[in-house]
Each structure stands twice: as structure tokens, then as C-alpha cells.
Design a protein around this motif. Structure first.
Motif, short mmCIF file in Angstrom:
data_model
loop_
_atom_site.label_atom_id
_atom_site.label_comp_id
_atom_site.label_asym_id
_atom_site.label_seq_id
_atom_site.Cartn_x
_atom_site.Cartn_y
_atom_site.Cartn_z
N GLY A 295 -2.50 -3.14 -5.29
CA GLY A 295 -1.20 -3.52 -5.85
C GLY A 295 -0.18 -2.49 -5.42
O GLY A 295 -0.52 -1.52 -4.75
N HIS A 296 1.09 -2.69 -5.82
CA HIS A 296 2.08 -1.66 -5.48
C HIS A 296 2.94 -1.32 -6.69
O HIS A 296 3.28 -2.18 -7.49
CB HIS A 296 2.92 -2.04 -4.26
N TYR A 297 3.26 -0.01 -6.79
CA TYR A 297 4.06 0.47 -7.91
C TYR A 297 5.52 0.69 -7.52
O TYR A 297 6.33 1.05 -8.35
CB TYR A 297 3.45 1.74 -8.52
N GLU B 126 4.63 2.10 -1.22
CA GLU B 126 5.51 1.83 -0.08
C GLU B 126 5.41 0.40 0.43
O GLU B 126 5.72 0.13 1.59
CB GLU B 126 5.19 2.81 1.07
N GLU B 127 4.98 -0.50 -0.46
CA GLU B 127 4.83 -1.89 0.00
C GLU B 127 6.17 -2.48 0.39
O GLU B 127 6.28 -3.18 1.40
CB GLU B 127 4.18 -2.75 -1.11
N GLU B 128 7.19 -2.20 -0.40
CA GLU B 128 8.50 -2.82 -0.16
C GLU B 128 9.20 -2.25 1.07
O GLU B 128 10.26 -2.72 1.45
CB GLU B 128 9.39 -2.71 -1.40
N VAL B 129 8.63 -1.20 1.65
CA VAL B 129 9.24 -0.66 2.88
C VAL B 129 8.26 -0.72 4.06
O VAL B 129 8.43 -0.01 5.04
CB VAL B 129 9.76 0.79 2.68
N CYS C 56 7.84 -8.61 -12.30
CA CYS C 56 6.82 -9.47 -11.67
C CYS C 56 6.29 -8.83 -10.40
O CYS C 56 5.08 -8.85 -10.15
CB CYS C 56 7.44 -10.84 -11.37
N ASP C 57 7.17 -8.27 -9.59
CA ASP C 57 6.84 -7.76 -8.25
C ASP C 57 6.98 -6.25 -8.21
O ASP C 57 8.04 -5.73 -7.96
CB ASP C 57 7.76 -8.43 -7.22
N ASP C 58 5.93 -5.49 -8.35
CA ASP C 58 4.59 -5.94 -8.65
C ASP C 58 4.05 -5.20 -9.86
O ASP C 58 2.87 -5.27 -10.18
CB ASP C 58 3.72 -5.69 -7.39
N LYS C 59 4.95 -4.46 -10.57
CA LYS C 59 4.44 -3.65 -11.67
C LYS C 59 3.73 -4.50 -12.72
O LYS C 59 2.64 -4.15 -13.18
CB LYS C 59 5.57 -2.84 -12.30
N SER D 205 -2.96 -9.24 -7.04
CA SER D 205 -2.03 -10.10 -7.78
C SER D 205 -0.62 -9.68 -7.40
O SER D 205 -0.05 -8.75 -7.99
CB SER D 205 -2.25 -9.95 -9.29
N ASP D 206 -0.06 -10.35 -6.42
CA ASP D 206 1.29 -10.01 -5.94
C ASP D 206 1.92 -11.26 -5.32
O ASP D 206 2.74 -11.18 -4.42
CB ASP D 206 1.19 -8.87 -4.91
N THR D 207 1.49 -12.42 -5.82
CA THR D 207 1.97 -13.71 -5.31
C THR D 207 2.27 -14.62 -6.51
O THR D 207 2.26 -14.15 -7.65
CB THR D 207 0.92 -14.37 -4.40
MN MN Z 1 4.98 -7.44 -4.13
#
Ligand code: MN
Ligand code: BES
Ligand code: MN
Length: 455
Positions: free
Chosen positions: A84-86, A150-153, A117-120, A177-179
Motif C-alpha cells: 500500500g502507500h502512505y 512515493e507511489e504518487e510520484v 480513499c487513496d490510499d491511507k 487495496s488501492d483500486t
Molecule cells: Mn493509490
């Protein structure tokens, strides 16, 4: 106490913990939030320890740390790797939020905050599901957590970390769970993600900003020119006109498309939600097809000249745009970036010079529906939601999914619980409390069925 009773008794705490997490502005794209992003990693690590995980650590990278923790109950049992990503997207434009993005509020059964929701929110469901299994002594397999910042970058450092830590990350399946699901009445499992090629273009005309009267009609205006260049990149049928753009695009069979068409995706509801009188895109495909099995090109932002208050008569020296292309199987971000660059340079008219700067990319991914892990997810949904989930390809990108496959040889199960209406990346992002708690209920069932089916 069973899972449902545990959730019922602890739901207020589950919500307040998530709200504490949402209060930390972990915007990875903007260095002014750097200390907060690090703080968020600590929060996630501490929450995993509190839930019962071992070996929790912040793994340093050249950027933000990766939170790792695990619980190995028996090396002979299968291992689930939770990803997941924080980090979150920037909250801008701030003035469109009804409440501040990092002061979460509950309204109409939804938590409003950037990252809800995305993604915390979706990532934290896994921490709470793990807590439940630990407290009940029902964790049926090993689990490893890998939560990145760093998912969003573009996840650049995660790729390096995964390649360098194959033994540490050894597992049997990746659970993410990120969809989204189709709707709360029609749960779905994501079986495909699009890839991404993101780049920035710069068009330069005269060597300095000019008086638009003295020079209007004399030189090429780079903003006018950039608009024409961008407009020419779609033909009258909504197809991208970059030469070779569709060369490698995977063609789905009529049967597959008919099957897809059975999913209850309502174009009318999308129009209503977005207040648009018509949907738009490539001719010959439904909206659901256009956002999942077809590649696209979109301008994400464009600037130049004078954009301050009032009017300033100026013929600008430069124009810029950020452009993303969503990719489908068999296209690669490298191939499409090269084709874009060649085309953009070729169509630049005399009187301007252009530069194309690639940002980041990611490869498309499809996940199998004939695996034990996928079946476990189906069983979990059936048990928690009373309905068989519909397999769906989605339009967004999680570049690490293709990388996991390449580096670890592992397929992912994309068990997201968001909704397309949750406004991720937009002002007023939110996450339904129903979805949060239902996710926490569904996740332990995945572990249960996966352990049974693995025997
Ligand atoms: Mn996400
Ligand atoms: N969680 C999203 C991806 C997503 C959203 C998948 C909705 C399916 C449905 C993820 O955080 C995201 O935003 N990814 C970026 C890509 C990244 C390289 C910036 C995206 O899709 O724009
Ligand atoms: Mn995102």
C-alpha cells in the motif's frame, strides 16, 4: 468474539485512528511536506507494531522510507505480501474543498480528507484486519507488509528496493487495496490496470515576453501553437494521432468485450455525478472500454504567459503542458514516450523550438483469474458481500504491480474497496465508512480462503 463483533465494538477507534493518520499531510510531490511524510512512515510503522507485527522497520531509500513489518507464524505456510502507500496527492486547489484537506471530517457516512480513499484509508484497513486476526488468533498464514511513500510520484525507489530485497520480500502473493469497486451493490475485483507515460513539453517562441500589440501578427505565439499541436493529437474519431500509437495495443475478442459489457457500469450515473451532458472518447468503444482496455492521451495542466489578476497584454515567450498517456497491455511507457517525442518534434512549426521532458512511467498489468489467490478473493467477497465480484479492468495505474511480476515473479490480487465517485486526486476526496469497515471485514476472509485453497 468473531470478526463482525470485533469490528462493531472497535469501529469508533478504527475511525479515529484513521483520522489521526489523515491529519498528517504526507504529500510526496511537494518537498515542503517532507517532514510530514517521514512522520507518516513512523505512524504506519507504530500502528503495525501495535497490531502485533514483528521486525517493523523504516527502510531508508534515496527518497521516502518504505515501512516493512511481518508476522511469520510458520515458514511452511504461504505468505501474503501486503502493499500500500502512505503518501498522498497534493490537495490543490484548496479553495474548492468544503473542509480543510488535512482536517478529516465525517459527513453523510463518509470521511472527507486527502488520502481518505487513496490510499491511507484502504491501506489502514489491512492494519486493522491484521489486528483482528492477531487478537483472535486466526491469522492463517504469514504476512509481510510493505507500505511505501512515493507511489504518487512514480515509485522509483521502491523498484530499487524490491530488486535489492528479493529474499526479504519472498512471498506467494501480493495483496493490494488501492483500486475501486463498481458500486456498493456490485462489488468487483480489479483484474487489469493501465500503464502510464507522463511527460512535460516546453514550446519556446521569441527570446522574451513581448508587447502583444507591437509584436502580435509578427511572430508565432507559443501558447497558440502549443494549443494547435495538442489539438492535432486526436482525430475526429477521438483516436490519438501519434504515428504508431496503436501498433502494439492488445485487441480483445468480441466475446471478451461482450463479457465486459455485462458489467453494470452506468454512463448515465457518471454524467450525473460529473454534471456533463455527454461523455466523450474514442469512437466505437463504450465508456467502460475507453477507460480500461483503450489507451488515451490527456493534458493534465497547461501554462504560460500572464495568469495573474486582471489583464496584461503580453505575447509570451514560452508555453508549457503536462501530458499523460494511459497505456494498455503490450504498449510500454518507453515505446510510447519515444513515439510522442518524435511526433511532437516533427509537428513543431518553424518559429518555435520544442523540448519534451519525460517524467515517469509505468507498465500496464493484467492479473490472472484462474489462480488460487484470485479465487480466495472471490470467496471472500461472496462471504462478506453476499455477491460474486465482477472482474473489471481499471483505468488507473499502479506501476509497481508490473514490477512485482518482473522482479519477484509474483502476481497481485487487486482487492480495492473505493468508488469512482470518491474524488481521489480531486478536492473533497472521501471514503465511505461502509467501505472502510466492509474492507476490514473482507480482508481476513481473503486470508482464510487463501490458506484453505493453498493446502
Ligand atoms: Mn493509490
Ligand atoms: N490508487 C491509484 C491508482 C488507481 C486509482 C487504480 C483508481 C485504479 C483505480 C494510484 O494511487 C495512482 O493514483 N496512481 C497514479 C500513477 C502514479 C505513477 C502517479 C495514477 O494512476 O495516476
Ligand atoms: Mn493516487
Amino acid at each position: 468474539m468473531n470478526t463482525l463483533q470485533y469490528i462493531e465494538e472497535n469501529k469508533d477507534r478504527f475511525l479515529s485512528e484513521l483520522m489521526d493518520l489523515l491529519r498528517i499531510p504526507s504529500v510526496s510531490a511537494d518537498s515542503k511536506y517532507s517532514a510530514d511524510v517521514f512522520r507518516t512512515a513512523e505512524f504506519v510503522k507504530d500502528s503495525l507494531v501495535a497490531a502485533g507485527a514483528d521486525n517493523a522497520e523504516l527502510c531508508e531509500t534515496a527518497g521516502y522510507p518504505i515501512v516493512y513489518a511481518d508476522k511469520i507464524i510458520d515458514p511452511s505456510l504461504p505468505t501474503v505480501l501486503v502493499y500500500g502507500h502512505y503518501d498522498v496527492q497534493p490537495p490543490d486547489p484548496l479553495d474548492l474543498w468544503h473542509s480543510p484537506p488535512f482536517e478529516p471530517v465525517i459527513k453523510d457516512g463518509k470521511i472527507y480528507a486527502r488520502g481518505a480513499c487513496d490510499d491511507k484509508g484502504q491501506m489502514y484497513m489491512h492494519v486493522k484486519a491484521f489486528e483482528i486476526m492477531m487478537k483472535q488468533g486466526t491469522l492463517p498464514c504469514n504476512v509481510k507488509f510493505m507500505i511505501e511513500g512515493e507511489e504518487e510520484v512514480g515509485s522509483n525507489n521502491l523498484g530499487i528496493f524490491v530488486a535489492a530485497n528479493k529474499a526479504k520480500l519472498k512471498s506467494d502473493v501480493i495483496l493490494i487495496s488501492d483500486t475501486s469497486i463498481l458500486s456498493n451493490d456490485n462489488p468487483s475485483l480489479t483484474v487489469g490496470l493501465r500503464g502510464l507515460a507522463y511527460l512535460e513539453v516546453e514550446v519556446t517562441g521569441p527570446n522574451r515576453d513581448l508587447h502583444s500589440g507591437t509584436f502580435g501578427g509578427v511572430v508565432r505565439n507559443p501558447i497558440n501553437t502549443l494549443c494547435q499541436m495538442i489539438a492535432s493529437m486526436h482525430d475526429e474519431n477521438g483516436k490519438v494521432s501519434i504515428p504508431g500509437f496503436y501498433d502494439n495495443v492488445e485487441i480483445l475478442s468480441t466475446e471478451e468485450r461482450t463479457e465486459m459489457g455485462r458489467a453494470p457500469y452506468s454512463e448515465a450515473e457518471v454524467m450525473e455525478d460529473l454534471h456533463v451532458a455527454a461523455l466523450h472518447g474514442e469512437k466505437g468503444y463504450s465508456a467502460l472500454e475507453r477507460k480500461s482496455i483503450r489507451p488515451t492521451l490527456d493534458v493534465n495542466g497547461m501554462w504560460g504567459g500572464y495568469i495573474g489578476e486582471g489583464a496584461k497584454t503580453v505575447l509570451p515567450s514560452k508555453a508549457f503542458a503536462k501530458i499523460s498517456m494511459r497505456l494498455v497491455p503490450n504498449q510500454t511507457s518507453e515505446e510510447i514516450t519515444a513515439k510522442f517525442k518524435a511526433h511532437f518534434e516533427a509537428i513543431a512549426p518553424a518559429g518555435v523550438t520544442v523540448e519534451v521532458r519525460p517524467h515517469h512511467g509505468g507498465e500496464p498489468a493484467v492479473t490472472p483469474t484462474d489462480s488460487i489467490a484470485y479465487q480466495a478473493a472471490v470467496n471472500a467477497f461472496e462471504e462478506a458481500w453476499g455477491k460474486k465480484p465482477i472482474p473489471m479492468r481499471e483505468g488507473g495505474s499502479i506501476p509497481i504491480v508490473a514490477l512485482f511480476e518482473k522482479e519477484l515473479g509474483l502476481k497481485s490480487v487487486l482487492m480495492g474497496f473505493g468508488l469512482d465517485t470518491d474524488a481521489i486526486h480531486s478536492p473533497n476526496e472521501h471514503y465511505g465508512i461502509f467501505n472502510y469497515l466492509k474492507g476490514i471485514e473482507t480482508i481476513p476472509l481473503f486470508y482464510k480462503h487463501y490458506a484453505v485453497l493453498s493446502k
